[in-house]
Design an enzyme around this catalytic site. Sequence first.
Site, mmCIF file in Angstrom:
data_model
loop_
_atom_site.group_PDB
_atom_site.id
_atom_site.type_symbol
_atom_site.label_atom_id
_atom_site.label_comp_id
_atom_site.label_asym_id
_atom_site.label_seq_id
_atom_site.Cartn_x
_atom_site.Cartn_y
_atom_site.Cartn_z
ATOM 1 N N GLU A 323 0.871 -1.176 0.000
ATOM 2 C CA GLU A 323 0.000 0.000 0.000
ATOM 3 C C GLU A 323 0.904 1.220 0.000
ATOM 4 O O GLU A 323 1.918 1.229 0.716
ATOM 5 C CB GLU A 323 -0.824 0.113 1.295
ATOM 6 C CG GLU A 323 -1.932 -0.862 1.474
ATOM 7 C CD GLU A 323 -2.645 -0.692 2.823
ATOM 8 O OE1 GLU A 323 -1.997 -0.424 3.847
ATOM 9 O OE2 GLU A 323 -3.871 -0.835 2.834
ATOM 10 N N ILE A 324 0.537 2.214 -0.783
ATOM 11 C CA ILE A 324 1.076 3.553 -0.573
ATOM 12 C C ILE A 324 -0.166 4.391 -0.330
ATOM 13 O O ILE A 324 -1.115 4.336 -1.122
ATOM 14 C CB ILE A 324 1.859 4.069 -1.792
ATOM 15 C CG1 ILE A 324 3.048 3.141 -2.078
ATOM 16 C CG2 ILE A 324 2.351 5.512 -1.549
ATOM 17 C CD1 ILE A 324 3.852 3.509 -3.322
#
Length: 435
Positions: A323-324
Amino acid sequence: MAGSTRYLRYIVFAFVALIVIFFISSSSQQVPDYETAKNMFKGQGWAHTSPDTPAAGGAGEKEPAAAAPPPAKEPVPAEDIAKTPQGTTETGTTPNPYANSQPKLSGQAPGERMNATFVTLARNSDVWEIARSIRQVEDRFNHNYGYDWVFLNDADFDDTFKKVTSALTSGNTKYGKIDKEHWGFPDFIDQERARKVREDMHERKIIYGDSVSYRHMCRYESGFFFRHPLLLDYEWYWRVEPSIELFCDIAYDPFKFMKEHKKKYSFVLSLYEYVETIPTLWDSVKGFMKAHPEHIVEGNSMAFLSDDGGETYNHCHFWSNFEIGNLDWLRSPAYIDYFNHLDRDGGFFYERWGDAPVHSIAAGLMLKKDEIHFFNDIAYYHVPFTHCPTGEQTRLDLKCHCNPKDNFDWNGYSCTARFFETNGMQKPAGYEKEQ
Ligand SMILES: Nc1nc2c(ncn2[C@@H]2O[C@H](COP(=O)(O)OP(=O)(O)OP(=O)(O)O)[C@@H](O)[C@H]2O)c(=O)[nH]1
Ligand SMILES: *[C@@H]1O[C@H](CO)[C@@H](O)[C@H](O)[C@H]1NC(C)=O
Ligand SMILES: [Mg+2]
């Protein structure tokens, strides 16, 4: 006569010994099958919950996907080398004597840095697996940027963990211990009921179904990591798990991309959740939508999550081991109300809700469609799935070493085609050849 009896005894003894040796060696050959079996089992789970027909390609294409910025090829002038402050910060653990033992060679990419950090939840025993992940993230991206890395653990990190991870990272490392309040059973949970669920899931062979720590982990990643004191200092995070791989160079700053394009959440792989782990999750979500209609955003991605306008969940989710995202969004009243509502319904313990569907549903309902980004150019592996960028030129430009045949995106069990369709985005050139 006595002599031949003795010989016979020797022969029988040798024969028995051979049989014993045979059994020992054949049972040790079976050991590697555990991983295979686990992955096959996971695969079955998804097969079980997959849609009748994979989403049809090509429908509803309107706008082209936002193009990623071109790779920066220019050599960097020495005066542009930005230095990041050195050192290591601690919360709730003993001081790290290994910080700064080597000069950190970071920050060679020109330009400003975002208010961002990598974040990893790990046990001490994960050290060599996370070491592999860090090495790849640094080689493919961060050695040019020197972003910080926050490590979180429910126990104290040991010296080996701190030594190895500090040595591998180009930015500052910080080691935090998780508050007992955030890693344990809340008082409203009926322990006996939770225990029975684990026994039942164990019997039904649901992966991690009998695990208490896995549940604490999922709840922590769903509702607490972004509130850890060490993360309050940042606006952006990039989650990294042990044993992942990055197959291509990342030739620009994804944090900056997120900010400049007003993105709040991003993914590289999407798929259908194993339904046995979340039978009542959508009921809880519907309860939340009713209680907090003010948090449901217009122009959201409901069509990604539901095929009937919100009545039922289609089990599509973004895979959260990568995830960013934006930490301020996770810390917003909308997300906190959402998490608290789900938490109260108890499914983290009475079922086995994962942080992936929890984050995905939040992003799907409380962000605008175009605030969620798919990074085609970040090539990624976490057992058992690979995202290898679609498009040969991209793979060559970025020096990728993944086999495009392993790309999961256009497989029927992936939800990525649906993401493109519900966003009216054009699929990357060459996707048909990968179906
Ligand atoms: N400190 C700590 N970290 C944990 C614990 N359980 C899992 N983690 C971390 O939480 C993240 C997710 O756990 P994983 O075991 O990788 O779960 P998963 O990705 O669903 O399953 P795998 O296929 O086994 O990778 C990883 O970064 C782990 O290192 C725990 O009990 N304590
Ligand atoms: C970084 O972001 C955090 C959280 O939004 C904020 O509190 C902090 O002031 C920011 N730091 C900088 C240097 O902008
Ligand atoms: Mg994992």
